[in-house]
Design an enzyme around this catalytic site. Structure first.
Site, short mmCIF file in Angstrom:
data_model
loop_
_atom_site.label_atom_id
_atom_site.label_comp_id
_atom_site.label_asym_id
_atom_site.label_seq_id
_atom_site.Cartn_x
_atom_site.Cartn_y
_atom_site.Cartn_z
N GLU A 1 0.91 -1.01 0.02
CA GLU A 1 -0.13 -0.19 -0.08
C GLU A 1 0.86 1.36 -0.04
O GLU A 1 2.12 1.46 0.67
CB GLU A 1 -0.89 -0.06 1.38
CG GLU A 1 -2.25 0.54 1.04
CD GLU A 1 -2.04 2.18 1.51
OE1 GLU A 1 -2.67 3.03 0.92
OE2 GLU A 1 -1.30 2.26 2.35
N ASP B 1 -5.76 7.28 -8.69
CA ASP B 1 -7.14 6.80 -8.42
C ASP B 1 -7.81 8.07 -7.97
O ASP B 1 -7.55 8.62 -7.07
CB ASP B 1 -7.57 5.65 -7.69
CG ASP B 1 -6.98 4.46 -8.46
OD1 ASP B 1 -6.80 4.40 -9.35
OD2 ASP B 1 -6.97 3.40 -7.46
N LYS C 1 -16.44 10.57 -6.02
CA LYS C 1 -17.37 11.07 -5.24
C LYS C 1 -17.08 11.58 -3.78
O LYS C 1 -15.97 11.16 -3.42
CB LYS C 1 -18.13 9.56 -5.01
CG LYS C 1 -18.89 9.14 -6.10
CD LYS C 1 -19.55 7.98 -5.70
CE LYS C 1 -20.44 7.27 -6.77
NZ LYS C 1 -20.89 5.77 -6.71
N ASP D 1 -5.11 13.58 -14.86
CA ASP D 1 -5.93 14.08 -16.10
C ASP D 1 -6.88 14.55 -15.34
O ASP D 1 -7.98 15.34 -16.02
CB ASP D 1 -6.54 12.88 -16.70
CG ASP D 1 -7.11 11.95 -15.93
OD1 ASP D 1 -6.76 11.53 -15.17
OD2 ASP D 1 -8.52 11.80 -16.28
C1 LIG Z 1 -4.93 4.92 -12.19
S1 LIG Z 1 -3.83 3.97 -12.05
C2 LIG Z 1 -2.12 4.87 -12.43
C3 LIG Z 1 -1.09 3.86 -12.78
C4 LIG Z 1 0.29 4.50 -13.48
N1 LIG Z 1 0.80 5.30 -12.47
C5 LIG Z 1 0.00 5.28 -14.54
O1 LIG Z 1 -0.08 6.31 -14.71
O2 LIG Z 1 -0.27 4.54 -15.69
C6 LIG Z 1 -3.57 3.82 -10.23
C7 LIG Z 1 -2.54 2.75 -9.89
O3 LIG Z 1 -2.29 2.62 -8.59
C8 LIG Z 1 -2.52 1.32 -7.92
N2 LIG Z 1 -2.96 1.84 -6.33
C9 LIG Z 1 -4.39 2.27 -6.18
N3 LIG Z 1 -4.29 2.41 -4.81
C10 LIG Z 1 -2.91 1.91 -4.18
C11 LIG Z 1 -2.63 1.77 -2.87
N4 LIG Z 1 -3.40 2.07 -1.92
N5 LIG Z 1 -1.34 1.37 -2.82
C12 LIG Z 1 -0.80 0.73 -3.69
N6 LIG Z 1 -1.20 0.99 -5.33
C13 LIG Z 1 -2.28 1.39 -5.37
C14 LIG Z 1 -3.75 0.75 -8.61
O4 LIG Z 1 -3.73 -0.68 -8.70
C15 LIG Z 1 -3.31 1.32 -10.14
O5 LIG Z 1 -2.29 0.53 -10.51
#
Ligand SMILES: C[S@@+](CC[C@H](N)C(=O)[O-])C[C@H]1O[C@@H](n2cnc3c(N)ncnc32)[C@H](O)[C@@H]1O
Length: 201
Positions: free
Chosen positions: A89, A112, A116, A148
């Site tokens: 994490e 992410d 919401k 974005d």
């Molecule tokens: C929207 S994607 C962006 C991935 C990459 N940085 C890109 O720009 O292509 C967000 C990534 O963060 C990971 N992720 C989300 N929450 C996370 C967390 N709490 N700890 C580790 N990874 C996380 C997701 O699995 C995902 O692969």
């Protein structure tokens, strides 16, 4: 040069204990500036940055096992033994695993957005996370934020405006600056990319 050969090297870093901070020189087999990509996804940016910067060490965090495996396979195939991938994490890593004042650059690319209102507490960029990033960063280190999502970008700007010990700087990207997997998608959709760079002072 990194210590291990590409033949025997495993890119996944599985900590012996998640209660102890990382020992970068042990993990990478050498002393070099450390860069961290939090939430690396499928790793296109990480791999390209590592190829361009063999003199630096790269750690990526990612929670999804399939993505961790994919990035590890790419790093191993390309012999990038200055890359490690940690299935962990993000906020935990920053707060509990990164040693103080040990990191040169941090990337947070397209986290992410959790649009919401009820879910905004799940956003990665929070005051506590930014404080942890700062604690783990060497003086003069860089934090690069990209998204974005305009509301999330405005949120990031607000968090950074209240955070102490950072100076905003212009983000200059040369032509060959790598882009992330999500960035490729967003550019194809014609979406604007918001970016900001902060230096630890
Ligand atoms: C929207 S994607 C962006 C991935 C990459 N940085 C890109 O720009 O292509 C967000 C990534 O963060 C990971 N992720 C989300 N929450 C996370 C967390 N709490 N700890 C580790 N990874 C996380 C997701 O699995 C995902 O692969």
């Amino acid at each position: 040069m990194p210590a291990e050969s590409s033949q025997t090297f495993c890119a996944e870093w599985k900590p012996e204990s998640i209660l102890e901070r990382a020992d970068w020189s042990r993990i990478f087999g050498r002393v070099a500036p450390v860069e961290i990509d939090y939430g690396c996804g499928e790793g296109a940016f990480l791999i390209a940055q590592a190829q361009k910067n063999p003199e630096r060490n790269f750690l990526a965090t990612e929670r999804l096992v399939g993505r961790v495996e994919k990035v590890c396979r790419a790093a191993e195939r390309l012999g990038l033994n200055h890359v490690r991938v940690l299935r962990m994490e993000n906020a935990y890593t920053a707060q509990f695993l990164v040693p103080p004042e040990s990191v040169a650059t941090v990337y947070v690319s397209f986290p992410d957005p959790w649009p919401k209102r009820a879910h905004q507490a799940r956003r990665l960029v929070q005051p506590e996370f930014i404080d942890s990033v700062r604690e783990g960063m060497q003086r003069g280190g860089e934090l690069r934020l990209k998204t974005d999502d305009l509301p999330y970008f405005q949120w990031m700007e607000k968090v950074m405006a209240s955070a102490k010990g950072w100076q905003r700087e212009e983000w200059v990207e040369d032509e060959g600056y790598p882009i992330t997997n999500f960035e490729t998608r967003f550019i194809a959709q014609g979406l604007p990319i918001h970016r900001s760079l902060y230096r630890k002072i």
